[in-house]
Scaffold this active site. Sequence first.
Site, PDB file in Angstrom:
ATOM      1  N   THR A 117       5.645  -0.552  -3.964  1.00 22.32           N
ATOM      2  CA  THR A 117       5.112   0.335  -2.940  1.00 22.32           C
ATOM      3  C   THR A 117       5.371   1.759  -3.419  1.00 22.32           C
ATOM      4  O   THR A 117       6.514   2.218  -3.444  1.00 22.32           O
ATOM      5  CB  THR A 117       5.781   0.087  -1.584  1.00 22.32           C
ATOM      6  OG1 THR A 117       5.475  -1.242  -1.149  1.00 22.32           O
ATOM      7  CG2 THR A 117       5.282   1.073  -0.551  1.00 22.32           C
ATOM      8  N   LYS A 149      11.609   5.771   2.530  1.00 22.80           N
ATOM      9  CA  LYS A 149      10.822   6.118   1.342  1.00 22.80           C
ATOM     10  C   LYS A 149       9.337   5.906   1.611  1.00 22.80           C
ATOM     11  O   LYS A 149       8.505   6.773   1.307  1.00 22.80           O
ATOM     12  CB  LYS A 149      11.285   5.261   0.159  1.00 22.80           C
ATOM     13  CG  LYS A 149      10.614   5.580  -1.174  1.00 22.80           C
ATOM     14  CD  LYS A 149       9.434   4.641  -1.497  1.00 22.80           C
ATOM     15  CE  LYS A 149       9.912   3.242  -1.792  1.00 22.80           C
ATOM     16  NZ  LYS A 149       8.782   2.349  -2.213  1.00 22.80           N
ATOM     17  N   LYS A 180      -1.197   0.138   2.231  1.00 17.49           N
ATOM     18  CA  LYS A 180       0.212  -0.211   2.498  1.00 17.49           C
ATOM     19  C   LYS A 180       0.872   0.868   3.359  1.00 17.49           C
ATOM     20  O   LYS A 180       1.716   0.566   4.220  1.00 17.49           O
ATOM     21  CB  LYS A 180       0.969  -0.374   1.185  1.00 17.49           C
ATOM     22  CG  LYS A 180       2.453  -0.729   1.347  1.00 17.49           C
ATOM     23  CD  LYS A 180       2.654  -2.054   2.083  1.00 17.49           C
ATOM     24  CE  LYS A 180       4.147  -2.388   2.291  1.00 17.49           C
ATOM     25  NZ  LYS A 180       4.806  -2.816   1.058  1.00 17.49           N
TER      26      LYS A 180
END
Length: 311
Positions: A115, A258, A190
């Site tokens: 990711t 994050k 995502k």
Amino acid sequence: MARRAIGANRLPMSEKRRISFLGLGVMGGPIARHLARAGHELTIYNRTPERRERWQARNPELSVRVASSPADAAEGAEVVITCVGNDDDLSDVVLGPNGVFRSLKRGGLFIDHTTASARIARQIAVEARDLQVHCVDAPMTGSQIGAEEGRLTLMCGGRPDAIAAAMPVFEAYTRRVVHIGRAGAGQTAKMANQICIAGIVAGLSEAMRFAQASHLDTDKVYEAISGGAAQSWQMDNRWKTMAADEFDFGFAVDWMRKDLGLAMDEGRGLGVSLPITALVNQFYAEVQAIGGGRLDTSALVRRLPLPGKRK
């Protein structure tokens, strides 16, 4: 837009490939295991040897080659897959002086499950095009349980021919693959996924404390509301553990922060306001501040005081 749900329309198992897998963490480790068990000729690499050694100790029946570097891992491979921590890690193992693209052969396939930002995904895709390498950015959803059971969902960015080349590899560990669009589109999708999860967990946390303050049986509350419009994966899988104050599992708060940072950066570039995302991101910062950075994201409830107790 290509879309495949693996199940009734599962393709026949593909011919075995020479696959190198880099990044044996919580998600990457199970994926590598599925690939080896599917009969692919597997090479593994992890930047910290201790994690690679633990993976081998847990899977003693699997015969794999251990690479000394990303470039060594890519040497002779038909497919290289990465699943690392962040943009910097990804840039290092792919584009660095001893990275994958130093030795991945022309016509090879590169798949990234990290990711990361859409920017790094697009940068890698440009480099791959110049090297005549197929390239897919394929972040995933489905949790650690989905990885262990081979039931992940992938959201993919890349050219249609690259997605087609990757499909037989994906069979070993996915239940659904969706081609979102061009390079970077998988990463952007995502980000949308993480925005949704953050808002749901925040609402779930408040609902939990509300029910507890009302002296309700939380099991009964779950039974009543989980069959209606309030139902979600987070509720089904985290409600009981939140009530029990158990968080030593799952997707860490540090990683969610994050991911939300990536989404907010992308949103600024798009001129899109994400006020709820920004607020929940700050809530997660509070959880980090009380030492919960490595706990599951459902530990967000810990920032709210238990009924009758001070925060």
